[in-house]
Design an enzyme around this catalytic site. Sequence first.
Site, short mmCIF file in Angstrom:
data_model
loop_
_atom_site.label_atom_id
_atom_site.label_comp_id
_atom_site.label_asym_id
_atom_site.label_seq_id
_atom_site.Cartn_x
_atom_site.Cartn_y
_atom_site.Cartn_z
N THR A 1 -5.30 -7.00 10.27
CA THR A 1 -5.16 -5.94 10.10
C THR A 1 -5.69 -4.87 10.31
OG1 THR A 1 -7.74 -6.58 9.65
CG2 THR A 1 -7.95 -4.46 9.19
N ARG B 1 2.43 -6.31 8.49
CA ARG B 1 2.00 -5.22 9.71
C ARG B 1 2.51 -4.91 10.84
NH1 ARG B 1 -3.68 -7.21 7.10
NH2 ARG B 1 -3.75 -5.89 5.26
N GLU C 1 -9.71 -10.77 -7.89
CA GLU C 1 -8.57 -9.54 -7.73
C GLU C 1 -7.72 -9.25 -8.86
OE1 GLU C 1 -7.66 -9.45 -3.67
OE2 GLU C 1 -10.23 -8.50 -2.89
N HIS D 1 -1.61 -5.10 1.76
CA HIS D 1 -3.56 -6.41 1.29
C HIS D 1 -3.07 -7.61 1.28
CE1 HIS D 1 -7.49 -6.86 -0.98
NE2 HIS D 1 -6.57 -7.81 -1.37
N TYR E 1 -12.82 -2.01 -3.75
CA TYR E 1 -13.37 -1.52 -2.51
C TYR E 1 -14.65 -1.65 -2.58
CZ TYR E 1 -8.82 -2.08 -0.66
OH TYR E 1 -7.64 -2.08 -0.29
N ASN F 1 -1.59 0.13 7.06
CA ASN F 1 -1.57 -0.96 7.33
C ASN F 1 -0.62 -1.75 6.34
OD1 ASN F 1 -3.53 -1.63 5.40
ND2 ASN F 1 -4.76 -3.37 6.74
N LYS G 1 1.19 -1.30 -0.18
CA LYS G 1 -0.22 -0.04 -0.31
C LYS G 1 0.89 1.08 -0.30
CE LYS G 1 -4.15 -2.19 2.17
NZ LYS G 1 -5.05 -2.27 2.94
P1 GTP Z 1 -6.70 -5.89 3.23
O1 GTP Z 1 -6.02 -6.75 3.01
O2 GTP Z 1 -6.71 -4.41 2.70
O3 GTP Z 1 -8.42 -5.92 2.17
O4 GTP Z 1 -7.49 -6.18 4.93
P2 GTP Z 1 -8.14 -6.69 5.84
O5 GTP Z 1 -9.09 -8.27 4.79
O6 GTP Z 1 -7.19 -7.20 6.60
O7 GTP Z 1 -9.52 -6.02 6.51
P3 GTP Z 1 -10.90 -5.69 5.70
O8 GTP Z 1 -10.35 -6.22 3.95
O9 GTP Z 1 -11.31 -5.64 6.65
O10 GTP Z 1 -10.49 -4.34 5.23
C1 GTP Z 1 -9.61 -3.45 4.25
C2 GTP Z 1 -8.79 -2.22 4.37
O11 GTP Z 1 -9.37 -1.40 4.75
C3 GTP Z 1 -8.44 -2.36 5.73
O12 GTP Z 1 -6.94 -2.90 5.30
C4 GTP Z 1 -7.86 -1.34 5.77
O13 GTP Z 1 -7.09 -0.35 5.21
C5 GTP Z 1 -9.43 -0.20 6.13
N1 GTP Z 1 -9.97 -0.67 6.92
C6 GTP Z 1 -10.31 -1.67 7.36
N2 GTP Z 1 -11.36 -1.12 8.64
C7 GTP Z 1 -10.75 0.34 9.08
C8 GTP Z 1 -11.10 1.64 9.68
O14 GTP Z 1 -11.52 0.86 10.52
N3 GTP Z 1 -10.49 2.79 9.39
C9 GTP Z 1 -9.97 2.88 8.30
N4 GTP Z 1 -9.50 4.13 7.64
N5 GTP Z 1 -9.04 2.30 7.63
C10 GTP Z 1 -10.25 0.89 8.36
MG MG Z 2 -10.24 -7.36 3.09
#
Ligand code: GTP
Ligand code: MG
Length: 147
Positions: free
Chosen positions: A93, A104, A128, A117, A51, A114, A11
């Site tokens: 996450t 992470r 994807e 992805h 997204y 973070n 990212k």
């Molecule tokens: P990805 O691998 O990036 O998809 O992350 P994930 O699968 O561990 O988490 P998820 O798919 O639930 O969320 C996608 C992305 O949204 C996260 O990686 C974060 O960058 C962002 N995100 C998730 N929760 C929050 C939040 O509470 N606040 C903010 N600002 N961003 C968030």
């Molecule tokens: Mg995700």
Amino acid sequence: MAGNITFTMIKPDAVRAGNIGAILKMINDAGFRIVAMELTRMSKAKAEKFYDIHKERPFYGELVDFMTSGPIVAAVLEKANAVEEFRKLIGATNPAQAAEGTIRKLFAASIGENAIHGADSDENALREANFHFATSSMFDKSGNCVG
Ligand code: GTP
Ligand code: MG
């Protein structure tokens, strides 16, 4: 049977911090083979589409702004049971909850920014990977990503 490929993006925060090399080394050391890779930028339209599943979440706008704030590295990775193995390598996450030694834990600053992805299912990994690599980015004369 679990699939053998996953899709990842390093990212903008991790690219800005100069961590591409260190993260790719961890990916290699964990036994993933890089099948496809591109350093690029996401347009707003592309990030919104990528997204789409999160569009009702309160952080959707912030997430799209962040993912379009600078270059990313997108890649397709191959390993047995790739999706699950890669999710283990990247950690939770929220980096505050990520296990020691995960990408992470080492490189992410917050739940929003973070570092990396990882696709969360075989179906999403394929969707994807094909979405990203079938639509190459377009740039205007100032270098802004527009498509
Ligand atoms: P990805 O691998 O990036 O998809 O992350 P994930 O699968 O561990 O988490 P998820 O798919 O639930 O969320 C996608 C992305 O949204 C996260 O990686 C974060 O960058 C962002 N995100 C998730 N929760 C929050 C939040 O509470 N606040 C903010 N600002 N961003 C968030
Ligand atoms: Mg995700």
